[in-house]
Design a protein around this motif. Structure first.
Motif, short mmCIF file in Angstrom:
data_model
loop_
_atom_site.label_atom_id
_atom_site.label_comp_id
_atom_site.label_asym_id
_atom_site.label_seq_id
_atom_site.Cartn_x
_atom_site.Cartn_y
_atom_site.Cartn_z
N VAL A 179 0.78 -1.18 -0.05
CA VAL A 179 0.03 0.06 0.04
C VAL A 179 0.93 1.36 0.06
O VAL A 179 0.67 2.07 -0.77
CB VAL A 179 -0.81 0.02 1.19
CG1 VAL A 179 -1.74 1.31 1.30
CG2 VAL A 179 -2.20 -1.01 0.92
N LEU A 180 1.84 1.26 0.85
CA LEU A 180 2.76 2.59 1.01
C LEU A 180 3.70 2.69 -0.48
O LEU A 180 3.84 3.85 -0.54
CB LEU A 180 3.39 2.52 2.27
CG LEU A 180 2.64 2.53 3.59
CD1 LEU A 180 3.45 2.76 4.74
CD2 LEU A 180 1.71 3.80 3.54
N SER A 181 4.04 1.61 -0.87
CA SER A 181 4.77 1.58 -2.01
C SER A 181 4.13 2.14 -3.28
O SER A 181 4.70 2.98 -4.06
CB SER A 181 5.23 0.28 -2.35
OG SER A 181 6.28 0.05 -1.28
N LEU A 182 2.57 1.84 -3.33
CA LEU A 182 1.96 2.20 -4.20
C LEU A 182 1.50 3.69 -4.05
O LEU A 182 1.31 4.38 -4.96
CB LEU A 182 0.68 1.33 -3.98
CG LEU A 182 -0.53 1.70 -5.34
CD1 LEU A 182 0.21 1.47 -6.77
CD2 LEU A 182 -1.60 0.85 -5.02
N LEU A 183 1.38 4.21 -2.73
CA LEU A 183 1.34 5.40 -2.67
C LEU A 183 2.09 6.63 -2.25
O LEU A 183 2.01 7.44 -1.69
CB LEU A 183 0.13 5.55 -1.20
CG LEU A 183 -1.32 4.81 -1.74
CD1 LEU A 183 -2.25 4.82 -0.38
CD2 LEU A 183 -2.12 5.19 -2.84
N ARG A 184 3.31 6.02 -2.81
CA ARG A 184 4.58 6.81 -2.44
C ARG A 184 4.58 8.29 -2.74
O ARG A 184 5.15 9.22 -2.40
CB ARG A 184 5.91 6.24 -3.22
CG ARG A 184 5.77 6.39 -4.54
CD ARG A 184 6.94 5.86 -4.93
NE ARG A 184 8.29 7.00 -4.90
CZ ARG A 184 8.47 7.53 -5.72
NH1 ARG A 184 7.93 8.01 -6.80
NH2 ARG A 184 9.50 8.62 -5.43
N ARG A 185 3.65 8.63 -3.78
CA ARG A 185 3.57 10.14 -4.21
C ARG A 185 2.56 10.91 -3.33
O ARG A 185 2.55 12.27 -3.60
CB ARG A 185 2.99 10.29 -5.78
CG ARG A 185 4.28 9.47 -6.57
CD ARG A 185 3.83 9.79 -8.22
NE ARG A 185 4.96 9.11 -8.88
CZ ARG A 185 6.17 9.86 -9.30
NH1 ARG A 185 6.32 11.03 -8.60
NH2 ARG A 185 7.13 9.18 -10.05
N VAL A 186 1.88 10.36 -2.54
CA VAL A 186 0.78 10.93 -1.73
C VAL A 186 1.74 11.57 -0.59
O VAL A 186 2.66 10.98 0.23
CB VAL A 186 -0.25 9.95 -1.09
CG1 VAL A 186 -1.32 10.52 0.01
CG2 VAL A 186 -1.00 9.24 -2.10
N PRO A 187 1.11 12.93 -0.19
CA PRO A 187 2.17 13.50 0.71
C PRO A 187 2.27 12.76 2.27
O PRO A 187 0.89 12.32 2.52
CB PRO A 187 1.34 14.77 1.08
CG PRO A 187 0.83 15.06 -0.27
CD PRO A 187 0.27 13.76 -0.78
N PRO A 188 3.32 12.59 2.81
CA PRO A 188 3.27 11.82 4.07
C PRO A 188 2.46 12.27 5.05
O PRO A 188 1.85 11.28 5.81
CB PRO A 188 4.67 12.05 4.48
CG PRO A 188 5.67 12.29 3.12
CD PRO A 188 4.54 12.96 2.31
#
Length: 351
Positions: A144-153
């Motif tokens: 999930v987090l690899s897929l959403l890497r471009r989402v602001p932390p």
């Protein structure tokens, strides 16, 4: 490229977490059933220990897991190690679920977390009900987090925090652990995206951080319980906040222990072997439960020392079995087979 050696406090923190988990399982499956009518006062003491460790044992383990995986996860799938890590953990999940299912054929019904049927086995490939739900969670949150890497932390942290506070209201069939998988995602995400805070808490001067640790513990243990829970949802929010504070407070303690020569090295040794300890505790504890009626519960010394003896016994047995198994073809119980890892590396290099 030579990788930088892992800091000792990281492995100490992992060791503290997994030892607390093993101790908790020994208490609820072996000690409490054996002692509930013999010494309520001792049971009460160990119940308080179990309750206290519940605030940090899994939050800390997920936080450190995210901290270690963070550098590659922040790269997303551009870093092929994320695919390899997810595949390895998926393999470990299926392998150990299969081991538990095979063991469940020969052990007596009624033992905790037993895989009771073929139908249960296949359902657990998606909805975990044994202790390896932790590995399932690592697979899920890595992807999930690899897929959403471009989402602001900040947005990811806020979203997983809200999820951790609300997931307890979801319908939960008896025994299914998907709620835990989703709840602890916040702590994994915290490890991935707040490495500077985590490292700062474990950095020198340790004594100054221990003072902060004491403050965090005081707030978590004494002040948070005083906050009214009249408004719906406040209790679950406070639980997440409390678990975060205690897990953060544990970091300076782990750093201090890491500076203690013998104890630090011993715990770091255990912390580098959390996988075999975590997965092998269940079959070992099944064996212990089956001999529980024959234990000398009437002996005062055993009543006092059995939690320590049990913890040490499980750890020694798991480490010894691991040492033997990794020197045989059975090492695939602890690692992805070479043929699969080579195939994944080849595919990711071509993409």
């Amino acid at each position: 490229m030579i990788s930088k050696p892992r800091e000792l406090w990281v492995d100490v923190a992992r060791a503290v977490s997994v030892l607390a988990i093993i101790l908790f399982h020994f208490l609820i499956w072996v000690y409490f059933p054996g002692m509930h009518e013999r010494s309520p006062s001792l049971v009460g003491v160990w119940e308080k220990v179990a309750d206290f460790t519940s605030t940090f044992r899994l939050p800390l383990l997920f936080m450190i897991s995210g901290f270690l995986a963070g550098p590659r996860i922040r790269d997303g799938f551009a870093n092929r190690k994320n695919v390899l890590s997810a595949a390895t953990n998926a393999w470990l999940y299926v392998v150990w679920l299969s081991v538990f299912a095979i063991c469940s054929i020969v052990i007596k019904p009624g033992l905790p977390l037993r895989v009771g049927s073929v139908d249960s086995y296949f359902k657990q490939l998606i909805l975990p009900r044994t202790i390896v739900w932790f590995i399932f969670a690592l697979v899920l949150w890595t992807l999930v987090l690899s897929l959403l890497r471009r989402v602001p932390p900040g947005l990811l942290l806020a979203a997983t925090f809200v999820l951790s506070c609300t997931i307890w209201y979801a319908p939960r069939p008896s025994g299914e652990m998907y709620v835990q998988v989703l709840y602890y995602g916040f702590f994994f995400t915290l490890g991935v995206y707040a490495p500077r805070i985590i490292r700062w808490l474990a950095a020198k001067p340790v004594w100054a951080k221990l003072l902060l640790s004491t403050v965090l513990l005081a707030v978590a243990i004494y002040l948070i319980p005083l906050i009214p829970r009249d408004v719906a949802g406040v209790g679950s929010v406070l639980r997440t906040v409390k678990d975060s504070l205690v897990a953060g407070a544990a970091l300076p303690v782990a750093a201090l222990v890491a500076f203690t020569p013998l104890l630090g090295k011993a715990l770091a040794y255990i912390g580098r072997r959390t996988l075999p300890l975590y997965v092998m505790q269940l079959p070992i504890l099944w064996a212990v439960i089956m001999v529980r009626p024959r234990m000398p519960w009437g002996t005062s010394a055993f009543q006092v020392l059995s939690p320590f003896i049990g913890l040490a016994g499980v750890v020694i047995a798991a480490l010894a079995l691991h040492w033997i198994l990794v020197r045989t073809p059975a090492r695939v119980l602890f690692e992805l087979p070479t043929m699969f890892s080579r195939w994944i590396r080849g595919k990711t290099m071509q993409s």
